[in-house]
Design a protein around this motif. Sequence first.
Motif, PDB file in Angstrom:
ATOM      1  N   GLY A  19      -1.476  -4.100 -56.720  1.00 54.79           N
ATOM      2  CA  GLY A  19      -2.095  -5.226 -57.385  1.00 54.79           C
ATOM      3  C   GLY A  19      -1.324  -6.525 -57.261  1.00 54.79           C
ATOM      4  O   GLY A  19      -1.706  -7.529 -57.882  1.00 54.79           O
TER       5      GLY A  19
ATOM      6  N   SER B  62      -4.469  -2.170 -53.722  1.00 57.70           N
ATOM      7  CA  SER B  62      -5.139  -3.314 -54.361  1.00 57.70           C
ATOM      8  C   SER B  62      -4.296  -4.584 -54.322  1.00 57.70           C
ATOM      9  O   SER B  62      -4.503  -5.490 -55.141  1.00 57.70           O
ATOM     10  CB  SER B  62      -5.517  -2.979 -55.821  1.00 57.70           C
ATOM     11  OG  SER B  62      -6.392  -1.875 -55.860  1.00 57.70           O
TER      12      SER B  62
ATOM     13  N   ASP C 260      -8.096  -0.113 -51.250  1.00 61.02           N
ATOM     14  CA  ASP C 260      -8.721  -1.266 -51.892  1.00 61.02           C
ATOM     15  C   ASP C 260      -7.953  -2.572 -51.697  1.00 61.02           C
ATOM     16  O   ASP C 260      -8.027  -3.475 -52.544  1.00 61.02           O
ATOM     17  CB  ASP C 260      -8.929  -1.011 -53.389  1.00 61.02           C
ATOM     18  CG  ASP C 260     -10.008   0.022 -53.642  1.00 61.02           C
ATOM     19  OD1 ASP C 260     -11.073  -0.071 -53.010  1.00 61.02           O
ATOM     20  OD2 ASP C 260      -9.775   0.933 -54.465  1.00 61.02           O
TER      21      ASP C 260
END
Length: 465
Positions: free
Chosen positions: A99, A121, A143
């Motif tokens: 992230g 991510s 992702d």
Amino acid sequence: MRKFLFILFIMVAVAAQALVVRTEAAGQLEALVADAGDVVELSVTGPVDVSDLVFMAEEMPSLRTLDLTGADIVSYTGPRVGGLTAWPASYMPAGVFAGSAIAEVKLPAAAVKLGDAVFASSAIESFVLPAGYMVIPAGMFSDCKSLRTVEFVAPVCIDDHAFAGCTALAEVKGSQNITSIGDRSFAGCTALAEFAVGTRLSATGDEAFRGAGLKSIDLTPAAGLASVGEWAFASMPALVTANLGSCAEIGSGVLFGCTALESAIYNTAAVPDYAFAGNAVQDGVLAAGTESLGRYAMSGMSGVKDIALPESLESLGDHAMEHMTGLKNIKVTVNRVPSLGEDVWHGVNQPAVNLNVLAYMVEDYKNAGQWQNFNIISESRSNETVADVAGSAVRARFDGDMLLLRSQGADMALVNVYDPAGNNIVLLRPDADIVSIDCSSHATHLYIIMVRLADGTEAAIKLAR
């Protein structure tokens, strides 16, 4: 004076955004970096530990470029970091940069073990795996919506979900170096139009490329490929051609729902459930040597007009060919009536479909459930030879290089095949009513076949190939 101060401010800002840090001991990074929140580029050399890695991930939200080429990840013991008081050396913890805003990263030159989902991510845009790293761990880049290119310079194993959902991934350089592909490794990579398989590939997991943007698949270079997983290439709307190479173990739904697929080549005797269901394939589906067709294997293939059932076919599973609404002709060269599951041709207008069978098999098909509903047509064979044996018959013919024998009486107990010079080139004791003999290695075009049935009667046949 104002102009000087303005230039000085810019220089300080740039210095704060791009840092080169050399550590003398692990755990020093926080003390060495001022205004961590403003750092955009960071290059670290020297020893670091898990506390330093967590500091980069959590206290540098603007960090876009991270260079750890010269870093040495050492062991950690101390207050809890990531829930643990001790971490091993040469290890990057699972999910540590997940992230993050990092767009570019260079890993330590001395290979370290990477934890699962380490950059999942994140904002990674491109990545090169250095030599010495042998595994891309599970979910490492899953992702990562900005990831466009990856490169592998040495043999590497791709673990489960490694690039799943990377919708911008358009290029995998060095894909020939991949040794295995895990479950859903490239699933959902819709921008990935090309993927070259190399000789090292040994296994492809379940849903490995499901929903990816590949236009073609060619697994032939991977001669040692042991298995292709279930739904491995399913739901790929751009896929036009698929060659599954020499792999004999193919999972269910391997090419399910590939609506643009025009041809498929495989080398397995048992076509699995849902293998080609919902596809536009019009030819090249049932390969020579196919023995069974699984449940729903060709369901919904409405574009197929003509299909040939190979000599080897023994069974068709439940709903195997349902809703093949464009079907017009079925050619059967099988010396037996293949067994059927439930509703094999559900939704097919069978009376309007010609079933072309061998002349001596017409009655068998007329008396067989589900088969009898077709328009059965007798197909003569000009190269078929019949030898009468005590009121029954032994029939012989060639299908390519395959010599096919069928007894309509007792089983064949002994089969001898000779060339015109009288040399015995085949000796079999089959104890069966159907025999297939591969004659591709024999140069002769004329064969003398001696058959002894289980009841003691004999037949002699002369047949040209």
